[in-house]
Enzyme design. Structure first.
Site, PDB file in Angstrom:
ATOM      1  CB  SER A 173      54.803  45.140  64.012  1.00  0.00           C
ATOM      2  OG  SER A 173      55.296  45.720  65.086  1.00  0.00           O
ATOM      3  CG  HIS A 176      54.596  48.178  60.823  1.00  0.00           C
ATOM      4  ND1 HIS A 176      54.020  48.948  59.894  1.00  0.00           N
ATOM      5  CD2 HIS A 176      54.293  48.328  61.890  1.00  0.00           C
ATOM      6  CE1 HIS A 176      53.259  49.855  60.531  1.00  0.00           C
ATOM      7  NE2 HIS A 176      53.398  49.308  61.919  1.00  0.00           N
ATOM      8  CG  ASP A 191      54.841  49.846  65.405  1.00  0.00           C
ATOM      9  OD1 ASP A 191      54.018  50.498  64.608  1.00  0.00           O
ATOM     10  OD2 ASP A 191      54.692  48.606  65.274  1.00  0.00           O
ATOM     11  CG  MET A 208      55.161  53.702  69.984  1.00  0.00           C
ATOM     12  SD  MET A 208      54.590  52.321  70.995  1.00  0.00           S
ATOM     13  CE  MET A 208      53.984  51.294  69.880  1.00  0.00           C
ATOM     14  CG  HIS A 218      53.002  53.231  62.646  1.00  0.00           C
ATOM     15  ND1 HIS A 218      52.255  52.515  63.288  1.00  0.00           N
ATOM     16  CD2 HIS A 218      51.949  54.484  62.729  1.00  0.00           C
ATOM     17  CE1 HIS A 218      50.966  52.640  63.834  1.00  0.00           C
ATOM     18  NE2 HIS A 218      50.901  54.081  63.471  1.00  0.00           N
ATOM     19  CG  MET A 270      52.051  55.407  66.464  1.00  0.00           C
ATOM     20  SD  MET A 270      51.896  53.790  67.147  1.00  0.00           S
ATOM     21  CE  MET A 270      53.318  53.002  66.449  1.00  0.00           C
ATOM     22  CG  MET A 307      46.197  53.121  63.953  1.00  0.00           C
ATOM     23  SD  MET A 307      47.647  52.195  63.601  1.00  0.00           S
ATOM     24  CE  MET A 307      47.677  51.032  65.061  1.00  0.00           C
ATOM     25  CG  ASP A 322      49.405  48.503  62.615  1.00  0.00           C
ATOM     26  OD1 ASP A 322      49.722  47.547  63.431  1.00  0.00           O
ATOM     27  OD2 ASP A 322      50.266  49.618  62.801  1.00  0.00           O
TER      28      ASP A 322
HETATM   29  C1  DX5 Z   1      50.567  49.258  67.665  1.00  0.00           C
HETATM   30  C2  DX5 Z   1      51.452  49.201  66.457  1.00  0.00           C
HETATM   31  C3  DX5 Z   1      51.205  47.784  65.861  1.00  0.00           C
HETATM   32  C4  DX5 Z   1      51.606  46.752  66.602  1.00  0.00           C
HETATM   33  C5  DX5 Z   1      50.551  45.676  66.284  1.00  0.00           C
HETATM   34  O1  DX5 Z   1      50.526  50.743  68.321  1.00  0.00           O
HETATM   35  O2  DX5 Z   1      51.187  50.177  65.655  1.00  0.00           O
HETATM   36  O3  DX5 Z   1      52.063  48.115  64.640  1.00  0.00           O
HETATM   37  O4  DX5 Z   1      52.961  46.421  66.638  1.00  0.00           O
HETATM   38  O5  DX5 Z   1      50.935  44.627  67.031  1.00  0.00           O
HETATM   39  P1  DX5 Z   1      49.976  43.189  66.947  1.00  0.00           P
HETATM   40  O6  DX5 Z   1      49.962  42.688  65.496  1.00  0.00           O
HETATM   41  O7  DX5 Z   1      50.485  42.215  67.998  1.00  0.00           O
HETATM   42  O8  DX5 Z   1      48.254  44.053  67.208  1.00  0.00           O
HETATM   43 ZN    ZN Z   2      52.317  50.059  63.626  1.00  0.00          ZN
END
Ligand code: DX5
Ligand code: ZN
Length: 214
Positions: A7, A30, A32, A34, A63, A65, A136, A174
């Site tokens: 990620s 990956h 993210d 948000m 991903h 969010m 998750m 994740d």
């Molecule tokens: C959290 C994200 C993850 C995050 C994971 O909302 O979806 O992808 O980057 O990070 P680690 O591996 O540090 O928990």
């Molecule tokens: Zn993620």
């Protein structure tokens, strides 16, 4: 074979190209996304996906969010996503289905994501229509959180359902995945592991990616 999806949330955004190239031995990148509404954090969006697309040969696992992902799913495909996952909690069943359809219409892979409080059964209406289910193992929104081992029965239940109804579907986890918790996820039935902190905080990143594969 177990796939690893580093990620970039844990990367150095001022050196993003360098940090993307550091994970070239992985299987997916990956990303993210948000929106500050679906989760209490804002990260990156379309321009960044577009900018990193030429910087890596890895498939981009985006991903989302965000609330009502149907509004943007097609645009993320056009920006260079290879796989787009949307949260089932983010809209009505009809609109989630519409988002998945839009991704497929663009020839890309589509998946759904379940927050920790969402049961495995929430995946049932989409099970035959997705290429990925993401469970998750932290509350979405931030990297560096503690792995929730109590999500493993959900992973195992989904592994069983996927085996019965859509064997080509991948099962991703994740949040809080490190070399120790990776073993727990693999034993429970996951075959794609997202890892942010565990990859980017490692002294030797290729070695850490290999360790995570088990
Ligand atoms: C959290 C994200 C993850 C995050 C994971 O909302 O979806 O992808 O980057 O990070 P680690 O591996 O540090 O928990
Ligand atoms: Zn993620």
């Amino acid at each position: 074979m177990i796939k690893i999806a580093p990620s970039i949330l844990a990367a150095d955004f001022a050196n993003l190209e360098r940090d993307i190239q550091r994970v070239s031995s992985a299987d997916y990148l990956h990303v993210d996304v948000m929106d500050g509404m679906f989760v209490p954090n804002i990260s990156i969006g379309l321009p960044v996906v577009k900018a990193i697309r030429p910087a890596t040969a890895l498939p981009l696992d985006v991903h989302l969010m965000i609330v009502q992902p149907v509004r943007y799913a097609a645009e993320f495909c056009d920006a260079g996503a290879d796989l787009v996952t949307v949260h089932v909690e983010a809209d009505t069943r009809e609109n989630i289905r519409a988002a998945l359809d839009q991704v497929h219409e663009r020839g890309k892979r589509a998946g759904i994501v379940l927050k920790p409080g969402t049961p495995a059964e929430a995946a049932l209406p989409f099970l035959e229509d997705v290429d990925m289910i993401l469970v998750m193992t932290v509350e979405p929104g931030f990297g560096g959180q503690k792995f929730m081992a109590d999500m493993m029965p959900k992973v195992t239940a989904l592994r069983r359902l996927i085996g019965q109804r859509n064997p080509a579907c991948e099962l991703e986890v994740d949040g809080g995945v490190d070399p120790e918790t990776a073993k727990i996820c693999i034993a429970a039935g996951a075959d794609v592991l997202v890892a942010g902190s565990a990859v980017y905080h490692a002294a030797d990143i290729p070695k850490r990616i290999a360790e995570l594969r088990g």
